[in-house]
Structures are given as C-alpha cells and as structure tokens.
Design an enzyme around this catalytic site. Sequence first.
Site, mmCIF file in Angstrom:
data_model
loop_
_atom_site.group_PDB
_atom_site.id
_atom_site.type_symbol
_atom_site.label_atom_id
_atom_site.label_comp_id
_atom_site.label_asym_id
_atom_site.label_seq_id
_atom_site.Cartn_x
_atom_site.Cartn_y
_atom_site.Cartn_z
ATOM 1 N N ASP A 8 4.034 -5.080 -8.564
ATOM 2 C CA ASP A 8 3.564 -4.903 -7.192
ATOM 3 C C ASP A 8 4.759 -4.519 -6.321
ATOM 4 O O ASP A 8 5.751 -5.243 -6.282
ATOM 5 C CB ASP A 8 2.934 -6.220 -6.716
ATOM 6 N N GLU A 142 0.437 -0.768 -6.849
ATOM 7 C CA GLU A 142 0.483 -1.715 -7.968
ATOM 8 C C GLU A 142 -0.053 -1.123 -9.262
ATOM 9 O O GLU A 142 -0.909 -0.231 -9.237
ATOM 10 C CB GLU A 142 -0.231 -3.023 -7.625
HETATM 11 MG MG LIG Z 1 2.453 -4.638 -2.532
#
Ligand SMILES: [Mg+2]
Length: 398
Positions: A8, A142
């Site tokens: 992420d 992500e």
């Molecule tokens: Mg993020």
Amino acid sequence: MRRIAHLDMDAFYASVEWLRYPQLKGLPMVIGGGRRRDDELIARLNIEQPEHVWTADDLALIPVDFFPRLKDYVGRGVITTATYPARQFGVGSAMGLMKAARLCPQAILLPVDFDEYRRYSRAFKDVIRDIAPVMEDRGVDEVYIDFTDVPGGEREGGRVLARLIQKSIFDATGLTCSIGVAPNKLLAKMASEFNKPNGISVVHEGDLQTLIWPLPCRKINGIGPKADARLQGYGIRFIGELAARERAWLAARFGKSYGAWLHDAAWGRDDRPVATESEPVSMSRETTFERDLHAVRDRAELSAIFTRLCQQVAADLRRKGYAGRTIGIKITYDNFAKVTRDRTIETHTADSVVIRRHAGQCLKRVDLTRAMRLLGVRVGKLIKTGAAVVVPPSDDLF
Ligand SMILES: [Mg+2]
C-alpha cells in the site's frame, strides 16, 4: 506454503504532490475540486514577480504563500484526500471544500491531478512486476504480490524481498510504501497496516493469536460497518471473540456463506489466488451537477442526464465486451447523504433502454423530495459477452 504480500503506497496522492512541491510537506493540505490547469501559479508569479522568469521547472521554488488556501475556495468540489495535519482539524475525504474551509481555512488547496497519480501508479507497478511478476492490481495505490515462486521470496518470511521492492520503488519514484507479508491475502492486507508509513510487517500462521485476534473485527477486509454493528450486538468486538464462535452459530445468524466466511476469516484462512488480470466487478457512470437538481422542478434536465448516464454505461459495457444483470443507481443529496438502490434482472444486458427502465424503477424507491447533487448508474454481476464491440466514444460527454 504460500507467501503473499499486500503493498500500500503511503498517502499516495499527497506524496505525489510533494514530489513537485516539497515546500508543502508537513503543512495542512487538501486535494480536491476541479481539474488542474497547468502552470496557473507560474503564470501568476510571472505577473506579480516579474524580476524573475518563472518556468515549469521552478515548481519546488514557488513560495508557500502563493498557493491557494481553502478559505478562498468557492464552488461545489469535495475533498479527495487530506493530509494528517489537515485531518486534525476535522477535515476528511468526501467533505465539501467550503465546509472544510470553515474548519481549516489555512489549509493549502491543490486540485486533483489524476493523470499524474496514474503515471506514478504505473511506474511503481512496473518496478514490482520486474521483481515479482505475479501481481494483482487493486487500484491506483495498492497491489497484492505472490512471493511464493520468486527466488528468495521465502527469506526471513518475505522480509528480504519486501525490502528490495520497497527500496526499488523509492529509487525509481521517490515514494514510500508499506508492505505486509503473510500466508494469504486476508492477513497480508491487515499486516500492511501494522507499520505505516514506510514499514514492513511479516505475519506467520503462528502469529494469529498474538497479532490478529486482539484487533477489532472491522480490521478484516470484508467486515463493513453493518456487519460489525451486528457482531457487536452479540458482544463480538475483537477477531479473537469472533474466532471463538462456532461456525454453525455464525452461519445461523449471518447466513450460510457469510457466516462460514466470517469463521474462516477469524481463523486467518483465505485461499484466494493473486489474480494477475482482474475482471471488472461492475461498470458505472456518475455525474455531479453544476447546481443541485430537484426531481420535480428540474424533471426534464434530470431525465436527460439520467438517460445519458444509462447510454454511457451501456456503451462502456459493449466497448469492453460485458453485460450485466444487476442495475443500480446512486444519489448524493444536497446534504451529502448518499443512497443506493439496485435490482437484479433475469437476463444479462448491455442495452441502454433496458438499463434505463430498471434504473428508473430503482429511482422510484428513493426519496425524491430532496434536491440532489450527484446521480450515478451502475451495472453489476457482469459476464463476458465475448469480443468487445467497437463503440465510438462520441457519447462520452463527461
Ligand atoms: Mg495508500
């Protein structure tokens, strides 16, 4: 034994903006509102500070005082993202910019620049694919990555490879990310949040009791606010408490499949593969009106927009070779309350007239006494209809 990573990007939109405007780091800042008009600030600087010739290479030198502030904003835009120092004033995503201005007038306001975010998104994903080719795209910032068959992917439970990916992304883009490595996607997704920003977390099956069970149920991707509220109604707040319930007990209260899934999730079980080519779940079109529209007073205008949205979704479906069976609408009212309705029909369709008819039925099931600021049409439960049809994008008005 699989090793799966969830990666992420840290504060992705803001971080991309800081690459060109490093002078804004650490300041309260919101990104939202209209599209960027390039070099607006540069043009103004050249007028107000003519002793220096400002060019597009000088973005990092623009004085902080020159950036637009939230308090000067007039319009109907909403916040896409806010930095942490701005959030401390109660400002957050999806809030109207003018409302946010009352909470944090001094925040810097930057327009959303999706082209730039997509460019960096492609760049960091290219870096990952060069190192670990089995990657599932989960949106602009992500991804899931399967470490299992990557040479060295097992070392230190995946930490060595995660470190290499993190460093390679930083070298290529100047952006940081957080990575969780675990036996599956469910646990990897939770793990990537453990050490933000710029962190790596490695979770093994044996860590379930110590690392996962003390977390609130909401941390499981797939337990939303409604399911969480119901669980709390039964006194289940933490994942460990969920794991302690019998599978049959959960199935009796949450339905056979969701109940079983809840049980598996609490026990850290998930065998979903990392899908390199993701199929769309649904297709939708929506538009925010120039001014709030009322179902009765602005009937003609609203009806025309509604029809056009249906035609656009139908064209998207045909262009990409899909048909869908669930047709739905989405409305945001003038007070920002949101409502969605959908219905599932017998046969899959990509026909704008059929979509319009069923979307119209959905519209009859919502409150039409309130003015609306946004209307959207969505088609879900998609199947591939085979060859994509070439549809000229002439009706792409938005
Ligand atoms: Mg993020």
